[in-house]
Each structure stands twice: as C-alpha cells, then as structure tokens.
Scaffold this active site. Structure first.
Site, short mmCIF file in Angstrom:
data_model
loop_
_atom_site.label_atom_id
_atom_site.label_comp_id
_atom_site.label_asym_id
_atom_site.label_seq_id
_atom_site.Cartn_x
_atom_site.Cartn_y
_atom_site.Cartn_z
N ALA A 7 0.85 -1.20 0.00
CA ALA A 7 0.00 0.00 0.00
C ALA A 7 0.88 1.24 0.00
O ALA A 7 1.49 1.59 1.02
CB ALA A 7 -0.93 -0.02 1.21
N GLY A 102 10.67 3.55 5.92
CA GLY A 102 9.42 3.09 5.32
C GLY A 102 9.45 1.58 5.09
O GLY A 102 10.43 1.06 4.54
N ASP A 104 7.96 -0.15 3.02
CA ASP A 104 8.07 -0.51 1.59
C ASP A 104 9.53 -0.49 1.14
O ASP A 104 10.00 -1.37 0.42
CB ASP A 104 7.20 0.43 0.71
CG ASP A 104 7.51 1.91 0.89
OD1 ASP A 104 8.19 2.29 1.88
OD2 ASP A 104 7.06 2.71 0.04
N THR A 183 7.40 26.13 -22.27
CA THR A 183 7.20 25.89 -20.83
C THR A 183 7.04 24.40 -20.50
O THR A 183 7.63 23.90 -19.54
CB THR A 183 5.96 26.70 -20.35
OG1 THR A 183 6.15 28.06 -20.71
CG2 THR A 183 5.79 26.59 -18.85
C1 LIG Z 1 9.42 7.56 1.49
C2 LIG Z 1 7.99 7.06 1.41
C3 LIG Z 1 7.04 8.24 1.57
C4 LIG Z 1 7.78 6.42 0.03
O1 LIG Z 1 6.41 6.13 -0.13
P1 LIG Z 1 5.76 5.84 -1.59
O2 LIG Z 1 6.26 6.88 -2.53
O3 LIG Z 1 6.25 4.47 -1.98
O4 LIG Z 1 4.29 5.85 -1.38
C5 LIG Z 1 7.72 5.97 2.50
O5 LIG Z 1 8.64 4.93 2.38
C6 LIG Z 1 7.77 6.53 3.90
O6 LIG Z 1 6.81 7.08 4.39
N1 LIG Z 1 8.94 6.39 4.57
C7 LIG Z 1 9.12 6.78 5.95
C8 LIG Z 1 10.35 7.61 6.13
C9 LIG Z 1 11.65 6.95 5.71
O7 LIG Z 1 11.66 5.95 4.96
O8 LIG Z 1 12.70 7.43 6.16
#
Ligand SMILES: CC(C)(COP(=O)(O)O)[C@@H](O)C(=O)NCCC(=O)O
Ligand SMILES: Nc1ncnc2c1ncn2[C@@H]1O[C@H](COP(=O)(O)OP(=O)(O)O)[C@@H](O)[C@H]1O
EC number: 2.7.1.33
Length: 267
Positions: A7, A102, A104, A183
């Site tokens: 997600a 994060g 992910d 632009t």
């Molecule tokens: C950097 C992110 C916002 C990327 O999220 P995404 O673009 O994959 O939705 C996410 O991994 C996040 O909230 N990270 C927490 C802070 C960190 O990784 O330091």
C-alpha cells in the site's frame, strides 16, 4: 495462496504467492485508494481462495483499515503487516532508528537481494522517489547491509507542486531536451534532470563506497517519465569513467518480491 500487499501513497499493489511452488502472479493489480472496493471483484476472479495476507503500508491508518475490513469481509483474513526493523531476510538496516524506515523501502531491499548478490541501488519513482543502496553479499554469513538512501518528491509530485505553487505554470508534459524552448518542455526537462541527477549522485556515492559501480535497478509508476534521461545520463557517466555499458534494469514489483521472500518465515 498468499496475498501480497504493497500500500503506497498513490496506489495499492496486490500480488500473490503459492508458497508450495513459489509461483507468483503474472501481473500485479494496482488500485487507487478510493477503488479498494474493487478488490472484492478482483479477488473473486482469482482461481484460488487466499489463505493468508501479508503486506506493507506507508499510506496511513485509513488505507490499512479499508484493506483490513475488505479482506476480513471477503475471505475472513487478517493482514499481517510487516514493519521495518534492525534485521530481516539476511539484511541489516543501517538506519539510526530502524523502525523509521518506510516498510516498503525495507522490504524492497529483500526484493532487490533476490535479483543480485552485487552492490546495488534501487531507484523507486513512486509518489516519492527513493534511492536506496544495498551492499554486496560478501561475508561468510552472506548477510548484507542496507546503507541508507534518499527521499525526494516523485516525478508527478514535482509536476503538480509546480502547478499548485505558481501563478503561471501548467502541469508540464513532454520530452526532456538539452535546451527547452517552451514551458512544457522546460518543466518536463527540469523534473527528469532532477530525478536522474539525484540517481546519478547516489550511484557515484555507491561507486566511492564500494570501489565498484553498484548495479542500478528501477521501479515505480513514475519511471516512464524519467527513463530516457536516467538511462542517458548513466550511460554517459559510465562511458566518461571508462566503464562498460550497463543499463538500468526495471523491476516490476520489488516490494512484492520482498514480501514473497519473507513469507515463509512470517507464516
Ligand atoms: C518515502 C515514502 C514516503 C515512500 O512512499 P511511496 O512513494 O512508496 O508511497 C515511504 O517509504 C515513507 O513514508 N517512509 C518513511 C520515512 C523513511 O523511509 O525514512
Ligand atoms: N493509473 C495510474 N494511477 C495513478 N498513478 C499512476 C498511474 N499510472 C502511472 N501512475 C504514476 O505512478 C505514480 C505512483 O506510482 P506507485 O509506484 O504506485 O507509487 P506509490 O507506491 O507511492 O503508490 C504516480 O505518481 C503516477 O506518476
């Protein structure tokens, strides 16, 4: 079959894993947050009934709740959410506070590790762009280090923030060129240059740290907006350094790959 859920801040990506055979989805499903109800329709079309679900969520509590309610209602499943930590899947996390990373990004390092044993960078162009570096598998235990990485606005966020924060700029579209003369071209080139420039900066940091150039992999829904510029700049940098050509390799779903590799120890 096990459902794999990533997600993100713009979309939810869903794949699956047959844990007995290691077989995976042919193509992941990508849904916007508001379309989570579509999951009902899509999982009904699957040729199997999921027996478990594991996922990462960086999109906030309401997205997690919507997903949890949907899977509970459809399949009586509870989602096992994976969080970042100091060590998992043979990778050590160099973040000062590992839980801050994060989930992910953390799990995508496990996905990346499935593709190479060399020092590598994963450039993910999602809502945010993240440029994360994984060290080589070079010690006896075979463990690897996540060295850290950059966060910057993703390509679409750069584009929309320029349009929202100025009186005269549109949502610029177009190709990146050496000297923009209108632009749309100026905006598209500026964004591609910022994204590809950051990638190149981090690649050079990796080269200095490892003494060899890290392999570069890309992912995320915004990749097509900057692919040409990123490939071009990296090819040029490698040539200037006398290195053989090595294109950036696309990974469709490194987060889902990482979840698949963690599944046996989680379930
Ligand atoms: C950097 C992110 C916002 C990327 O999220 P995404 O673009 O994959 O939705 C996410 O991994 C996040 O909230 N990270 C927490 C802070 C960190 O990784 O330091
Ligand atoms: N159908 C789509 N819906 C939304 N965004 C899309 C779509 N196709 C491509 N994109 C691009 O993908 C980006 C989101 O990529 P994604 O990897 O799903 O990010 P996240 O993991 O942050 O949700 C958007 O910012 C946009 O540039």
């Amino acid at each position: 079959m096990i459902l794999l859920i990533d997600a993100g801040n713009t979309r939810i990506k869903i794949g699956w894993l047959d844990i007995a055979t290691g077989r995976r989805e042919d193509a992941a499903l990508a849904l916007r947050h508001v379309d989570v109800a579509e999951l009902a329709l899509r999982t009904k079309q699957l040729a199997f009934t999921p027996i478990a679900a594991i996922g990462v969520n960086v999109a906030g509590a309401s997205v997690a709740r919507d997903l949890a309610e949907t899977l509970q209602r459809l399949h009586s499943l509870e989602i096992r959410w994976v969080h970042s930590g100091r060590m998992a899947g043979g990778i050590t996390n160099a973040y000062e506070v590992p839980e801050q990373l994060g989930a992910d990004r953390w799990v995508s390092m496990m996905g990346l590790a499935r593709h190479t044993d060399e020092a590598a960078m994963l450039a993910t162009f999602g809502t945010a762009t993240t440029l994360d570096t994984l060290g080589p598998k070079d010690n006896e235990q075979g463990t690897r280090l996540f060295h850290g990485g950059l966060i910057l606005p993703g390509p679409a966020l750069m584009r929309s923030s320029l349009a929202a924060g100025t009186a005269n700029l549109p949502e610029g579209n177009g190709e990146a060129v050496a000297f923009p003369i209108h632009t749309h071209q100026a905006i598209a080139t500026g964004i591609a240059a910022a994204q590809a420039g950051a990638l190149l900066r981090q690649w050079r940091e990796g080269l200095e740290r490892f003494g060899v150039p890290p392999m570069v992999y890309s992912a995320g829904g915004g990749w097509d907006m900057i692919e040409d510029e990123a490939q071009r700049l990296l090819t040029k940098a490698r040539k200037d350094l006398g290195l053989a050509a090595e294109p950036i390799r696309w990974l469709p779903n490194p987060v889902l790959d990482g979840l698949a590799s963690l599944a046996p120890e989680l379930l």
